[in-house]
Scaffold this motif. Structure first.
Motif, mmCIF file in Angstrom:
data_model
loop_
_atom_site.group_PDB
_atom_site.id
_atom_site.type_symbol
_atom_site.label_atom_id
_atom_site.label_comp_id
_atom_site.label_asym_id
_atom_site.label_seq_id
_atom_site.Cartn_x
_atom_site.Cartn_y
_atom_site.Cartn_z
ATOM 1 N N UNK A 51 0.838 -1.193 0.000
ATOM 2 C CA UNK A 51 0.000 0.000 0.000
ATOM 3 C C UNK A 51 0.880 1.251 0.000
ATOM 4 N N UNK A 52 0.606 2.154 -0.914
ATOM 5 C CA UNK A 52 1.279 3.460 -0.958
ATOM 6 C C UNK A 52 0.362 4.496 -0.329
ATOM 7 N N UNK A 53 0.904 5.305 0.572
ATOM 8 C CA UNK A 53 0.146 6.370 1.224
ATOM 9 C C UNK A 53 0.666 7.709 0.712
ATOM 10 N N UNK A 54 -0.239 8.529 0.197
ATOM 11 C CA UNK A 54 0.149 9.827 -0.337
ATOM 12 C C UNK A 54 0.240 10.869 0.782
ATOM 13 N N UNK A 55 1.067 11.884 0.557
ATOM 14 C CA UNK A 55 1.135 12.999 1.483
ATOM 15 C C UNK A 55 -0.018 13.957 1.265
ATOM 16 N N UNK A 56 -0.171 14.885 2.177
ATOM 17 C CA UNK A 56 -1.226 15.887 2.062
ATOM 18 C C UNK A 56 -0.749 17.130 1.318
ATOM 19 N N UNK A 57 0.459 17.565 1.625
ATOM 20 C CA UNK A 57 0.978 18.834 1.121
ATOM 21 C C UNK A 57 1.782 18.654 -0.166
ATOM 22 N N UNK A 58 2.037 19.741 -0.902
ATOM 23 C CA UNK A 58 2.924 19.643 -2.066
ATOM 24 C C UNK A 58 4.266 19.039 -1.675
ATOM 25 N N UNK A 59 4.755 18.147 -2.532
ATOM 26 C CA UNK A 59 6.040 17.480 -2.304
ATOM 27 C C UNK A 59 6.072 16.743 -0.957
ATOM 28 N N UNK A 60 4.886 16.268 -0.523
ATOM 29 C CA UNK A 60 4.775 15.551 0.753
ATOM 30 C C UNK A 60 5.375 16.360 1.895
ATOM 31 N N UNK A 61 5.207 17.675 1.834
ATOM 32 C CA UNK A 61 5.616 18.543 2.922
ATOM 33 C C UNK A 61 7.040 19.034 2.874
ATOM 34 N N UNK A 62 7.874 18.442 1.996
ATOM 35 C CA UNK A 62 9.295 18.845 1.917
ATOM 36 C C UNK A 62 9.938 18.892 3.306
ATOM 37 N N UNK A 63 9.822 17.753 4.017
ATOM 38 C CA UNK A 63 10.443 17.619 5.354
ATOM 39 C C UNK A 63 9.969 18.702 6.322
ATOM 40 N N UNK A 64 8.705 19.094 6.190
ATOM 41 C CA UNK A 64 8.143 20.068 7.111
ATOM 42 C C UNK A 64 8.146 21.492 6.617
ATOM 43 N N UNK A 65 8.845 21.767 5.531
ATOM 44 C CA UNK A 65 8.932 23.134 5.018
ATOM 45 C C UNK A 65 7.589 23.600 4.471
ATOM 46 N N UNK A 66 6.822 22.680 3.839
ATOM 47 C CA UNK A 66 5.530 23.040 3.239
ATOM 48 C C UNK A 66 4.349 22.481 4.023
ATOM 49 N N UNK A 67 4.571 22.079 5.242
ATOM 50 C CA UNK A 67 3.492 21.549 6.071
ATOM 51 C C UNK A 67 3.994 20.453 6.986
ATOM 52 N N UNK A 68 3.387 20.372 8.168
ATOM 53 C CA UNK A 68 3.855 19.427 9.185
ATOM 54 C C UNK A 68 3.032 18.147 9.242
ATOM 55 N N UNK A 69 1.939 18.064 8.474
ATOM 56 C CA UNK A 69 1.032 16.907 8.593
ATOM 57 C C UNK A 69 1.725 15.582 8.299
ATOM 58 N N UNK A 70 2.625 15.583 7.322
ATOM 59 C CA UNK A 70 3.333 14.338 6.982
ATOM 60 C C UNK A 70 4.130 13.830 8.183
#
Length: 363
Positions: free
Chosen positions: A207-226
């Motif tokens: 199973x592949x789980x997608x991130x919420x934010x662009x680029x899966x958050x970019x290690x927290x730079x574009x969002x912390x949800x990941x």
């Protein structure tokens, strides 16, 4: 659920008659050989179907009018007459009369499913906004079926090599972030894993789980949800024996050699999963409501008002929804029988173990 030797009874709700639902039903049943595989039971009226049959100049099919699904005859296109009046169709727009017919059809079909008068249900599209009423106040089929049938529904879009589940169903984009939690994502991963094993006969699904934010958050730079929600849910699922991986950036994931490496994909919200699915598998894709005690599928399109009444709708997705429902029913029946037999053997032999070491139990 018991696998039957006779033909399965496939219940069909007609959806909004001002859309393309009835048209794809009629075009599917132009193939006379299709009745060799199952017994159709359409919840509507022979007047509605005959009216649209004449509009689309489809003259080689005939209906068996009945009043209860128990009266269905194998080899016939059975239509449960839910209303007697003549119908007024206004293609391309929702009307009060059309919504009443769509709602009546769906409610009757689901009641038949609850009472085991049909084996599986295939639903044609509704207008989610216009169908709302005092006895129907749900965002869509998924939520209504969960309410009526029990279980924990998960929206799953599926094709031969592409299966995408949606974590948050039909909610506004502004609400997605509020809805997401580690526990929700973990439960959806568990549910997807279970349905891939039970309903699609995949022994150890990836199973592949997608991130919420662009680029899966970019290690927290574009969002912390990941980092705070999605990654912990994946790790806890993996620790339970589920082969879950990610989070992956949705913008670069849907390349054939990437997505085809997985048996299932969990998207975080509606458009993140549905847009790539409809792009890649539009005419042959099917919507399946997993996680319920009954089988429901639907074609991978909406009411399509823009082409309604023009006779150009493609019936491939609807036809596939029927056969996928039958296949899933049989897969699940065989799984339940095998599991039951294995548990019985364990009981008889006094073996102190479990047959489902690789299948995590749900919380």
């Amino acid at each position: 659920m018991i696998l039957k030797n006779n033909k399965l009874k496939v219940g069909i709700s007609v959806g909004d008659p001002n859309g393309i639902g009835v048209e794809v039903i009629l075009k599917t049943f132009q193939k006379k050989e299709i009745l060799e595989f199952f017994t159709p039971i359409i919840f509507a009226s022979t007047k509605l179907l005959s009216y649209q049959k004449n509009i689309f100049n489809i003259n080689n099919i005939y209906f068996q009018g009945i009043f209860k699904p128990e009266e269905a005859i194998p080899g016939k296109i059975n239509v449960v007459n839910l209303w007697k009046d003549n119908v007024s169709i206004e293609f391309g727009k929702p009307t009060k009369e059309g919504m009443n017919m769509a709602r009546t059809s769906l409610i009757a079909a689901v009641e038949a499913l609850e009472n085991n008068l049909i084996d599986v249900l295939v639903t044609c599209p509704i207008n989610k906004e216009a169908i709302q009423s005092s006895d129907f106040h749900f965002p869509g089929h998924t939520e209504y079926l969960e309410h009526k049938l029990g279980g924990k529904a998960i929206m799953l879009l599926e094709n031969e090599d592409l299966r995408i589940a949606i974590a948050t169903h039909n909610i506004a984009l502004s609400e997605v972030n509020k809805k997401l939690s580690k526990e929700l994502i973990k439960k959806q991963i568990i549910a997807l894993n279970h349905t891939l094993i039970q309903d699609f006969c995949i022994e150890k699904p990836k199973i592949a789980v997608l991130g919420l934010n662009p680029h899966a958050g970019d290690h927290g730079f574009l969002g912390k949800e990941e980092q705070q929600i999605i990654e912990p849910a994946i790790k806890e699922s993996f620790d339970r024996g589920i082969l879950a991986f990610g989070p992956y950036s949705a913008d670069s994931f849907f390349i054939p050699y990437i997505y085809s490496s997985f048996d299932g994909i969990l998207a975080m919200y509606h458009d993140q999963g549905i847009i790539p699915f409809k792009t890649l598998a539009y005419e042959n894709g099917v919507s399946y409501t997993a996680g319920l005690p009954f089988i429901r599928t639907a074609p991978n399109h909406g009411t399509a008002y823009s082409i309604a009444g023009k006779g150009i709708a493609h019936a491939g997705s609807f036809e596939k929804a029927i056969f996928n429902a039958i296949k899933i029913y049989k897969n699940r029946s065989e799984y339940i029988d095998l599991k039951s037999n294995a548990l019985q053997k364990i009981k008889i032999e006094g073996i102190d173990s479990t047959i489902d070491e690789d299948l995590p139990t749900e919380d």
